[in-house]
Design an enzyme around this catalytic site. Sequence first.
Site, PDB file in Angstrom:
ATOM      1  N   HIS A 201      -9.921   1.221   4.577  1.00 19.69           N
ATOM      2  CA  HIS A 201      -8.671   1.481   5.300  1.00 19.69           C
ATOM      3  C   HIS A 201      -8.934   2.513   6.403  1.00 19.69           C
ATOM      4  O   HIS A 201      -9.695   3.458   6.214  1.00 19.69           O
ATOM      5  CB  HIS A 201      -7.588   1.985   4.337  1.00 19.69           C
ATOM      6  CG  HIS A 201      -6.233   1.980   4.963  1.00 19.69           C
ATOM      7  ND1 HIS A 201      -5.836   2.943   5.862  1.00 19.69           N
ATOM      8  CD2 HIS A 201      -5.202   1.109   4.871  1.00 19.69           C
ATOM      9  CE1 HIS A 201      -4.613   2.671   6.278  1.00 19.69           C
ATOM     10  NE2 HIS A 201      -4.202   1.556   5.692  1.00 19.69           N
TER      11      HIS A 201
ATOM     12  N   GLY B 225       1.816   2.447  10.961  1.00  9.67           N
ATOM     13  CA  GLY B 225       2.774   3.544  10.841  1.00  9.67           C
ATOM     14  C   GLY B 225       3.448   3.944  12.143  1.00  9.67           C
ATOM     15  O   GLY B 225       4.067   5.003  12.223  1.00  9.67           O
TER      16      GLY B 225
ATOM     17  N   GLU C 133      -5.843  -4.866  10.601  1.00  6.16           N
ATOM     18  CA  GLU C 133      -4.877  -3.786  10.797  1.00  6.16           C
ATOM     19  C   GLU C 133      -5.225  -3.009  12.065  1.00  6.16           C
ATOM     20  O   GLU C 133      -5.998  -2.035  12.009  1.00  6.16           O
ATOM     21  CB  GLU C 133      -4.914  -2.829   9.603  1.00  6.16           C
ATOM     22  CG  GLU C 133      -4.442  -3.446   8.303  1.00  6.16           C
ATOM     23  CD  GLU C 133      -3.803  -2.395   7.422  1.00  6.16           C
ATOM     24  OE1 GLU C 133      -2.632  -2.568   7.062  1.00  6.16           O
ATOM     25  OE2 GLU C 133      -4.444  -1.388   7.118  1.00  6.16           O
TER      26      GLU C 133
ATOM     27  N   SER D 268       2.855  -1.819  10.677  1.00  3.37           N
ATOM     28  CA  SER D 268       4.289  -1.835  10.999  1.00  3.37           C
ATOM     29  C   SER D 268       4.973  -3.165  10.675  1.00  3.37           C
ATOM     30  O   SER D 268       5.852  -3.617  11.415  1.00  3.37           O
ATOM     31  CB  SER D 268       4.510  -1.441  12.464  1.00  3.37           C
ATOM     32  OG  SER D 268       4.106  -0.103  12.671  1.00  3.37           O
TER      33      SER D 268
ATOM     34  N   GLY E 165       2.667  -1.078   4.422  1.00  6.34           N
ATOM     35  CA  GLY E 165       2.696   0.336   4.059  1.00  6.34           C
ATOM     36  C   GLY E 165       4.132   0.820   3.897  1.00  6.34           C
ATOM     37  O   GLY E 165       4.776   0.589   2.881  1.00  6.34           O
ATOM     38  N   GLY E 166       4.651   1.455   4.938  1.00  6.74           N
ATOM     39  CA  GLY E 166       5.979   2.078   4.885  1.00  6.74           C
ATOM     40  C   GLY E 166       7.078   1.200   4.296  1.00  6.74           C
ATOM     41  O   GLY E 166       7.843   1.649   3.425  1.00  6.74           O
TER      42      GLY E 166
ATOM     43  N   ASN F 252       0.862  -1.186   0.000  1.00  5.64           N
ATOM     44  CA  ASN F 252       0.000   0.000   0.000  1.00  5.64           C
ATOM     45  C   ASN F 252       0.898   1.236   0.000  1.00  5.64           C
ATOM     46  O   ASN F 252       1.437   1.608   1.041  1.00  5.64           O
ATOM     47  CB  ASN F 252      -0.896  -0.048   1.248  1.00  5.64           C
ATOM     48  CG  ASN F 252      -1.787   1.171   1.371  1.00  5.64           C
ATOM     49  OD1 ASN F 252      -1.868   1.974   0.440  1.00  5.64           O
ATOM     50  ND2 ASN F 252      -2.452   1.302   2.505  1.00  5.64           N
ATOM     51  N   TRP F 253       1.025   1.842  -1.175  1.00  6.68           N
ATOM     52  CA  TRP F 253       1.925   3.003  -1.287  1.00  6.68           C
ATOM     53  C   TRP F 253       1.302   4.289  -0.740  1.00  6.68           C
ATOM     54  O   TRP F 253       1.951   5.332  -0.701  1.00  6.68           O
ATOM     55  CB  TRP F 253       2.319   3.223  -2.756  1.00  6.68           C
ATOM     56  CG  TRP F 253       3.250   2.188  -3.303  1.00  6.68           C
ATOM     57  CD1 TRP F 253       3.709   1.066  -2.657  1.00  6.68           C
ATOM     58  CD2 TRP F 253       3.828   2.166  -4.610  1.00  6.68           C
ATOM     59  NE1 TRP F 253       4.542   0.353  -3.492  1.00  6.68           N
ATOM     60  CE2 TRP F 253       4.628   1.005  -4.692  1.00  6.68           C
ATOM     61  CE3 TRP F 253       3.752   3.001  -5.726  1.00  6.68           C
ATOM     62  CZ2 TRP F 253       5.346   0.669  -5.851  1.00  6.68           C
ATOM     63  CZ3 TRP F 253       4.456   2.668  -6.876  1.00  6.68           C
ATOM     64  CH2 TRP F 253       5.247   1.516  -6.926  1.00  6.68           C
ATOM     65  N   LYS F 254       0.013   4.230  -0.424  1.00  8.64           N
ATOM     66  CA  LYS F 254      -0.704   5.411   0.096  1.00  8.64           C
ATOM     67  C   LYS F 254      -0.471   6.602  -0.844  1.00  8.64           C
ATOM     68  O   LYS F 254      -0.420   6.408  -2.062  1.00  8.64           O
ATOM     69  CB  LYS F 254      -0.284   5.701   1.545  1.00  8.64           C
ATOM     70  CG  LYS F 254      -0.414   4.452   2.415  1.00  8.64           C
ATOM     71  CD  LYS F 254      -0.296   4.706   3.890  1.00  8.64           C
ATOM     72  CE  LYS F 254      -0.420   3.384   4.640  1.00  8.64           C
ATOM     73  NZ  LYS F 254      -0.453   3.520   6.079  1.00  8.64           N
TER      74      LYS F 254
END
Length: 241
Positions: A92, A170, A164, A206, A227-228, A8-10
């Site tokens: 999300h 994050g 999640e 995370s 994500g990150g 998920n590049w957001k």
Amino acid sequence: MKKLIIANWKMQLSYSASLAFAKKIKQTKKSSNQVVICPDYLALPAIAAILKGGSYQLGAQDSAITNFGAYTGEVSPANLKSLGVKYIILGHSERREHLHENSAIINAKIKAALQNKLMPVLCVGEKLAEKESGETKKYLNEELRHALKGVKLNKATDLVIAYEPLWAIGTGQASLSSEANLISLFIKQQAFKILKKNIQVLYGGSVQADNYSQFLKEKNIDGLLVGGASLKLKEFNQICS
Ligand code: PGA
């Protein structure tokens, strides 16, 4: 069995950085897992072309409640489908929080995605306060009941659920894998009651190079929503391997 890893590049990258990163990903060794890349809408057409013919699949980070109509600013699931998109992240927590998306909207989006034979990735998760007051299961059950109300699946693999926990997204504070495993089992059981299908459950929050393998070892965790760490090439390759 193959795990499902969703990146998920957001809204983290510029348009040109998205394309450059997709090109790097395309050049990397084929993963033994199923890997899905979810860039922002704008980058989707170009990234579809970059990833074409490779082993990666394409996902979007959201989609509209219907295919066409007077919905300013929305993006049609039918148009996403025509670009080669296969997965749609829905519900999300960032959309629930910043854009006030409620369960009725998420439910309608799931149905619209399914009508277009797109795979919804329904995100659910409790806040820290709910965890601390021992209400995680109650809360998740509510989220699932509302989001999946009236949803009919032809087969179990038509939909995926991502667990999640909000306090893990994050923050660098991932859930314990053993806890996430138990919650995933609970989610599977509740989803079975509603859908009469054995749904796959991913963990997200995370996930990093130093913890991903613990989650993938767990019996009830079928993959990861990242994500990150999905924006760090070396780390992401390791997670996908
Ligand atoms: P994170 O994000 O891996 O950066 O915690 C996960 C997500 O929001 O899907």
